[in-house]
Scaffold this motif. Structure first.
Motif, mmCIF file in Angstrom:
data_model
loop_
_atom_site.group_PDB
_atom_site.id
_atom_site.type_symbol
_atom_site.label_atom_id
_atom_site.label_comp_id
_atom_site.label_asym_id
_atom_site.label_seq_id
_atom_site.Cartn_x
_atom_site.Cartn_y
_atom_site.Cartn_z
ATOM 1 N N SER A 8 -6.197 1.762 -14.645
ATOM 2 C CA SER A 8 -6.308 2.324 -13.302
ATOM 3 C C SER A 8 -7.763 2.699 -13.051
ATOM 4 N N HIS A 9 -8.212 2.543 -11.825
ATOM 5 C CA HIS A 9 -9.591 2.903 -11.502
ATOM 6 C C HIS A 9 -9.798 4.399 -11.404
ATOM 7 N N GLU A 10 -8.714 5.153 -11.165
ATOM 8 C CA GLU A 10 -8.841 6.593 -11.037
ATOM 9 C C GLU A 10 -7.588 7.253 -11.600
ATOM 10 N N PRO A 11 -7.692 8.513 -12.016
ATOM 11 C CA PRO A 11 -6.549 9.210 -12.615
ATOM 12 C C PRO A 11 -5.646 9.863 -11.570
ATOM 13 N N TYR A 12 -5.489 9.206 -10.429
ATOM 14 C CA TYR A 12 -4.566 9.671 -9.392
ATOM 15 C C TYR A 12 -4.071 8.438 -8.643
ATOM 16 N N MET A 13 -3.073 8.621 -7.794
ATOM 17 C CA MET A 13 -2.567 7.514 -6.986
ATOM 18 C C MET A 13 -3.391 7.416 -5.704
ATOM 19 N N ASN A 14 -3.910 6.239 -5.451
ATOM 20 C CA ASN A 14 -4.801 6.038 -4.308
ATOM 21 C C ASN A 14 -3.981 5.875 -3.025
ATOM 22 N N PRO A 15 -4.193 6.731 -2.016
ATOM 23 C CA PRO A 15 -3.433 6.622 -0.762
ATOM 24 C C PRO A 15 -3.658 5.301 -0.024
ATOM 25 N N LEU A 16 -4.738 4.588 -0.361
ATOM 26 C CA LEU A 16 -4.997 3.302 0.291
ATOM 27 C C LEU A 16 -3.864 2.313 0.068
ATOM 28 N N TYR A 17 -3.203 2.406 -1.079
ATOM 29 C CA TYR A 17 -2.220 1.361 -1.390
ATOM 30 C C TYR A 17 -1.005 1.826 -2.188
ATOM 31 N N ALA A 18 -1.015 3.048 -2.717
ATOM 32 C CA ALA A 18 0.081 3.479 -3.588
ATOM 33 C C ALA A 18 1.273 3.998 -2.789
ATOM 34 N N SER A 19 2.475 3.734 -3.327
ATOM 35 C CA SER A 19 3.715 4.222 -2.718
ATOM 36 C C SER A 19 4.591 4.864 -3.779
ATOM 37 N N PHE A 20 5.390 5.850 -3.346
ATOM 38 C CA PHE A 20 6.390 6.421 -4.237
ATOM 39 C C PHE A 20 7.493 5.396 -4.484
ATOM 40 N N SER A 21 8.349 5.689 -5.443
ATOM 41 C CA SER A 21 9.406 4.733 -5.809
ATOM 42 C C SER A 21 10.366 4.458 -4.660
ATOM 43 N N ASP A 22 10.466 5.384 -3.702
ATOM 44 C CA ASP A 22 11.348 5.156 -2.542
ATOM 45 C C ASP A 22 10.657 4.369 -1.435
ATOM 46 N N GLY A 23 9.403 3.978 -1.651
ATOM 47 C CA GLY A 23 8.684 3.181 -0.671
ATOM 48 C C GLY A 23 7.798 3.981 0.263
ATOM 49 N N ASP A 49 4.619 2.220 -6.846
ATOM 50 C CA ASP A 49 4.312 0.846 -6.457
ATOM 51 C C ASP A 49 2.879 0.806 -5.937
ATOM 52 N N VAL A 50 2.049 -0.040 -6.523
ATOM 53 C CA VAL A 50 0.640 -0.092 -6.111
ATOM 54 C C VAL A 50 0.251 -1.451 -5.529
ATOM 55 N N GLY A 51 1.254 -2.195 -5.013
ATOM 56 C CA GLY A 51 0.915 -3.501 -4.474
ATOM 57 C C GLY A 51 1.609 -3.918 -3.203
ATOM 58 N N THR A 92 4.109 -4.066 -7.654
ATOM 59 C CA THR A 92 3.589 -4.004 -9.023
ATOM 60 C C THR A 92 3.264 -2.556 -9.369
ATOM 61 N N TYR A 93 2.834 -2.340 -10.596
ATOM 62 C CA TYR A 93 2.617 -0.985 -11.100
ATOM 63 C C TYR A 93 1.327 -0.928 -11.903
ATOM 64 N N LYS A 94 0.924 0.276 -12.270
ATOM 65 C CA LYS A 94 -0.248 0.443 -13.135
ATOM 66 C C LYS A 94 0.195 0.135 -14.573
ATOM 67 N N ARG A 139 2.147 -2.529 -0.312
ATOM 68 C CA ARG A 139 1.508 -2.204 0.974
ATOM 69 C C ARG A 139 0.230 -2.997 1.214
ATOM 70 N N GLY A 140 -0.296 -3.633 0.184
ATOM 71 C CA GLY A 140 -1.585 -4.283 0.329
ATOM 72 C C GLY A 140 -2.699 -3.243 0.351
ATOM 73 N N ASN A 141 -3.889 -3.701 0.703
ATOM 74 C CA ASN A 141 -5.059 -2.820 0.775
ATOM 75 C C ASN A 141 -5.881 -3.267 1.971
ATOM 76 N N LYS A 142 -5.992 -2.398 2.965
ATOM 77 C CA LYS A 142 -6.650 -2.784 4.220
ATOM 78 C C LYS A 142 -8.117 -3.159 4.019
ATOM 79 N N LEU A 143 -8.715 -2.700 2.923
ATOM 80 C CA LEU A 143 -10.107 -3.063 2.651
ATOM 81 C C LEU A 143 -10.240 -4.495 2.137
ATOM 82 N N PHE A 144 -9.103 -5.081 1.736
ATOM 83 C CA PHE A 144 -9.100 -6.441 1.191
ATOM 84 C C PHE A 144 -7.980 -7.239 1.861
ATOM 85 N N PRO A 145 -8.233 -7.711 3.084
ATOM 86 C CA PRO A 145 -7.165 -8.338 3.874
ATOM 87 C C PRO A 145 -6.594 -9.608 3.260
ATOM 88 N N GLU A 146 -7.322 -10.251 2.340
ATOM 89 C CA GLU A 146 -6.795 -11.463 1.693
ATOM 90 C C GLU A 146 -5.882 -11.132 0.520
#
Length: 272
Positions: A51-66, A88-90, A105-107, A92-99
């Protein structure tokens, strides 16, 4: 092009698949990348996960319920890995990387990533190398990471040594205390000093020894600095270069490697 720098897939291939995920590392390898770049943190139960950081990034992370994670206050160093894996860290996608592909997926554990790379190496007959960054900051000692760099580094090395040859390893960090400990106590693999805009001279003065690799933000890296490093036996691997034109420029400047979110944009990987 002259010398072709070795392309490193940044966080796997963040521009194309969710960062630091098994799908990203798998896709990078299938594109022809031979060096997987990643970051590692520790869970409450001492597991080394990617993981790039020791927390869940709001840019793309979701709880197990979505439902989306909305803030950065979830300290994963206080969570067991089983709970970390439930996010789930995949999807939702990541708006900074539209492709970037949207895939659930998970960490993953570091051990899973190394097993994936080694399996691919056996199947393809091509060696795979690993550039592993210990995500450490002095202000976070004892908060979102162990209180000592010794505990952090020792746990990371315990996983690495069980899965790959030291010849396949680059160990990098912005925290020079980590690199100093690795140099004196672990003494395995190649050491890469990560900086943003410090010069090689400043890095050497702070670090106290000559590392195998100087890894600077490409925005602050000059041809003169590259020549300085080469004259002292250091390789130069800038981060994070995401356009073909910039890759070509730094290739012409004779860098030894390039870290990129988009390995598919590297000149040597472009299809004729």
């Amino acid at each position: 092009m002259g010398q072709k720098p070795v392309i490193q897939g940044h966080r796997g291939c963040r521009g194309l698949y969710p960062e630091n995920s098994l799908p990203a590392f798998q896709h990078a390898l299938e594109m022809g990348v031979t060096v997987l770049e990643m970051d590692v943190c520790l869970s409450a139960d001492g597991q080394v996960y990617v993981s790039h950081e020791p927390y869940m990034n709001p840019l793309y992370a979701s709880f197990s319920d979505g439902s989306p994670v909305s803030e950065t206050s979830i300290n994963l160093y206080q969570k067991p890995y089983s709970e970390i894996k439930s996010f789930d860290v995949g999807s939702r996608g990541n708006k900074l990387f539209p492709e970037q592909a949207r895939v659930a997926t998970y960490k993953p554990l570091l051990s899973e990533v190394l097993a994936l790379g080694e399996a691919y190496a056996r199947k393809s007959g091509r060696p795979v190398y690993y550039n592993i960054e210990i995500k450490s900051e002095p202000i976070e000692y004892g908060k979102s990471q162990p209180a000592t760099v010794k505990e952090f580094a020792d746990r990371v090395w315990a996983v690495i040594s069980n899965h790959i040859s030291p010849a396949s390893l680059i160990l990098q960090s912005f925290d020079f205390a980590v690199l100093q400990y690795w140099k004196t106590a672990i003494r395995q693999g190649r050491i890469s000093a990560l900086v943003e805009q410090e010069s090689p001279e400043q890095m050497l003065a702070s670090l106290g020894f000559v590392p195998e690799i100087f890894s600077s933000s490409y925005r602050f890296l000059t041809k003169e600095q590259i020549d300085f490093c080469h004259a002292r036996g250091m390789q130069v691997i800038p981060w994070t270069i995401n356009t073909t034109a910039e890759m070509q420029k730094f290739s012409d400047w004779q860098v030894d490697g390039i870290i990129t979110d988009y390995p598919n944009r590297a000149p040597q990987f472009l299809k004729p």
